[in-house]
Design a protein around this motif. Sequence first.
Motif, PDB file in Angstrom:
ATOM      1  N   THR A 307       0.827  -1.204   0.000  1.00 35.43           N
ATOM      2  CA  THR A 307       0.000   0.000   0.000  1.00 35.43           C
ATOM      3  C   THR A 307       0.859   1.250   0.000  1.00 35.43           C
ATOM      4  OG1 THR A 307      -1.713  -1.202   1.230  1.00 35.43           O
ATOM      5  CG2 THR A 307      -1.862   1.196   1.194  1.00 35.43           C
ATOM      6  N   LEU A 308       1.935   1.240   0.794  1.00 38.89           N
ATOM      7  CA  LEU A 308       2.852   2.371   0.824  1.00 38.89           C
ATOM      8  C   LEU A 308       3.507   2.582  -0.536  1.00 38.89           C
ATOM      9  CD1 LEU A 308       4.582   4.523   2.264  1.00 38.89           C
ATOM     10  CD2 LEU A 308       6.145   2.682   2.935  1.00 38.89           C
ATOM     11  N   ALA A 309       3.965   1.506  -1.164  1.00 36.11           N
ATOM     12  CA  ALA A 309       4.611   1.627  -2.468  1.00 36.11           C
ATOM     13  C   ALA A 309       3.649   2.188  -3.505  1.00 36.11           C
ATOM     14  CB  ALA A 309       5.134   0.253  -2.918  1.00 36.11           C
ATOM     15  N   VAL A 310       2.394   1.714  -3.496  1.00 34.58           N
ATOM     16  CA  VAL A 310       1.406   2.218  -4.449  1.00 34.58           C
ATOM     17  C   VAL A 310       1.107   3.691  -4.191  1.00 34.58           C
ATOM     18  CG1 VAL A 310      -1.000   2.015  -5.200  1.00 34.58           C
ATOM     19  CG2 VAL A 310       0.374  -0.042  -4.865  1.00 34.58           C
ATOM     20  N   ASP A 311       1.009   4.067  -2.919  1.00 39.09           N
ATOM     21  CA  ASP A 311       0.775   5.478  -2.589  1.00 39.09           C
ATOM     22  C   ASP A 311       1.911   6.362  -3.079  1.00 39.09           C
ATOM     23  OD1 ASP A 311      -1.625   4.882  -1.423  1.00 39.09           O
ATOM     24  OD2 ASP A 311      -0.875   4.900   0.637  1.00 39.09           O
ATOM     25  N   LEU A 312       3.143   5.902  -2.920  1.00 34.77           N
ATOM     26  CA  LEU A 312       4.288   6.696  -3.362  1.00 34.77           C
ATOM     27  C   LEU A 312       4.337   6.813  -4.881  1.00 34.77           C
ATOM     28  CD1 LEU A 312       7.094   5.444  -0.929  1.00 34.77           C
ATOM     29  CD2 LEU A 312       5.611   7.440  -0.723  1.00 34.77           C
ATOM     30  N   VAL A 313       4.050   5.716  -5.575  1.00 36.75           N
ATOM     31  CA  VAL A 313       4.008   5.780  -7.038  1.00 36.75           C
ATOM     32  C   VAL A 313       2.896   6.716  -7.505  1.00 36.75           C
ATOM     33  CG1 VAL A 313       3.591   4.439  -9.128  1.00 36.75           C
ATOM     34  CG2 VAL A 313       5.035   3.501  -7.340  1.00 36.75           C
ATOM     35  N   SER A 314       1.744   6.628  -6.852  1.00 38.39           N
ATOM     36  CA  SER A 314       0.637   7.517  -7.202  1.00 38.39           C
ATOM     37  C   SER A 314       0.996   8.975  -6.934  1.00 38.39           C
ATOM     38  CB  SER A 314      -0.621   7.131  -6.412  1.00 38.39           C
ATOM     39  OG  SER A 314      -1.005   5.793  -6.671  1.00 38.39           O
ATOM     40  N   ALA A 315       1.732   9.199  -5.831  1.00 39.45           N
ATOM     41  CA  ALA A 315       2.141  10.571  -5.509  1.00 39.45           C
ATOM     42  C   ALA A 315       3.141  11.107  -6.525  1.00 39.45           C
ATOM     43  CB  ALA A 315       2.735  10.619  -4.107  1.00 39.45           C
ATOM     44  N   LEU A 316       3.983  10.242  -7.054  1.00 40.70           N
ATOM     45  CA  LEU A 316       4.919  10.672  -8.089  1.00 40.70           C
ATOM     46  C   LEU A 316       4.201  11.018  -9.387  1.00 40.70           C
ATOM     47  CD1 LEU A 316       7.831   8.116  -7.555  1.00 40.70           C
ATOM     48  CD2 LEU A 316       7.835  10.545  -6.992  1.00 40.70           C
ATOM     49  N   ILE A 317       3.101  10.311  -9.662  1.00 41.62           N
ATOM     50  CA  ILE A 317       2.356  10.555 -10.896  1.00 41.62           C
ATOM     51  C   ILE A 317       1.419  11.743 -10.760  1.00 41.62           C
ATOM     52  CG2 ILE A 317       0.685   9.552 -12.507  1.00 41.62           C
ATOM     53  CD1 ILE A 317       1.844   6.815 -11.849  1.00 41.62           C
ATOM     54  N   ASP A 318       0.697  11.797  -9.647  1.00 42.80           N
ATOM     55  CA  ASP A 318      -0.324  12.824  -9.452  1.00 42.80           C
ATOM     56  C   ASP A 318       0.124  13.793  -8.361  1.00 42.80           C
ATOM     57  OD1 ASP A 318      -2.586  14.355  -9.134  1.00 42.80           O
ATOM     58  OD2 ASP A 318      -3.972  12.670  -9.120  1.00 42.80           O
ATOM     59  N   PRO A 319       0.360  15.051  -8.683  1.00 49.25           N
ATOM     60  CA  PRO A 319       0.831  16.014  -7.666  1.00 49.25           C
ATOM     61  C   PRO A 319      -0.221  16.322  -6.602  1.00 49.25           C
ATOM     62  CG  PRO A 319       0.313  17.158  -9.712  1.00 49.25           C
ATOM     63  CD  PRO A 319       0.234  15.681 -10.004  1.00 49.25           C
ATOM     64  N   ARG A 320      -1.483  16.091  -6.874  1.00 49.94           N
ATOM     65  CA  ARG A 320      -2.512  16.376  -5.879  1.00 49.94           C
ATOM     66  C   ARG A 320      -2.376  15.478  -4.661  1.00 49.94           C
ATOM     67  NH1 ARG A 320      -7.577  15.584  -9.746  1.00 49.94           N
ATOM     68  NH2 ARG A 320      -6.272  13.793 -10.218  1.00 49.94           N
ATOM     69  N   ILE A 321      -1.873  14.264  -4.853  1.00 49.76           N
ATOM     70  CA  ILE A 321      -1.671  13.358  -3.721  1.00 49.76           C
ATOM     71  C   ILE A 321      -0.552  13.859  -2.827  1.00 49.76           C
ATOM     72  CG2 ILE A 321      -1.095  10.980  -3.092  1.00 49.76           C
ATOM     73  CD1 ILE A 321      -2.345  10.047  -5.655  1.00 49.76           C
ATOM     74  N   ARG A 322       0.470  14.454  -3.431  1.00 48.22           N
ATOM     75  CA  ARG A 322       1.581  14.985  -2.640  1.00 48.22           C
ATOM     76  C   ARG A 322       1.145  16.138  -1.760  1.00 48.22           C
ATOM     77  NH1 ARG A 322       4.559  14.331  -7.713  1.00 48.22           N
ATOM     78  NH2 ARG A 322       4.540  16.583  -8.083  1.00 48.22           N
TER      79      ARG A 322
END
Length: 323
Positions: A307-322
Amino acid sequence: MLPFPLTGGTRLNFLSLISRRMLQLLAVMVGISIVTFLLLHLAPGDPARLLAGDRASPETIAAIRSHYGLDQPLWRQYLTYTINLLGGDIGQSLRFQRPVSELILQFMWPTLFLTGYVVTLAVPPTIALAIASAREPGGAADQIIRIIGIIGITIPVFWLGIMMSRFFGVSLGWFPVSGYGETFAEHLHHLFLPAMSTAIWLVPVLTQSLRAALIEKTTADFVTAVRAQGASEREIFWKTILPNAVLPTLNLLGVMVAFMIGGAIIVETVYAIPGLGSLMVGALLGRDYYVVQGLTLVFAFSTVFITLAVDLVSALIDPRIRL
């Protein structure tokens, strides 16, 4: 290159996201260890008696309980377990008389190989079916794919595994019905049926998620803006719609992968695969406390880590998650 590079402010947000996830990981691991410890020790049955046998004398059973610390209060047993765990010692198996870490490493690779095999078989048809279904919602292809998907979801994995094993393994003799093999090619051959039976269940779940995201993004404002700039429909789909629609399915895939690692008991039991699921079944039946505790922590850590890895990948793709 990332579609949204990390600047100074977004880098701080990204590091803050990692810190929060690591704290959540620690809290989850502590909670899982406490719950598992209490459930196992409060369940009926005496592992010392199972280890000694039915004809063992009370003195022998008492000696075994004293040797493994089972005669101590629960809080002291948990404290000892936690101190050993922090030192890298998960415990020693009551049945195999081996360190639990060695057992987990031995049985881990078939489960990880099977999980990667399932993902490899599931992702390409998921993308193809979702694209074909989303291009004309409500059309003939969409209806057929959705009906097949419903059938695939409703079929129990264990029943499908048994049927495929009997037909392709026993009747036709194309694939082995048990074991793991020795070489990489043998791994692919032995695990094809369990991987395919699991992928048949996984593909409809991912397809419906990606299809819904593709249809939603097709009418998004940013897609309309790109279309107004004169871009071709093919370019819009592959460079704008699909990259933005894949994030929800990526998160769902992470959850499914974690579920497959922790829920490998069914498939591995049907096909007699020497993986973590088989090890868990044997440990539960044999009341092997330390193996069950170690496996539970591994399953919990795998779930949170994925879950952490997926969240980090998603954050790298989508700036809104960051943010």
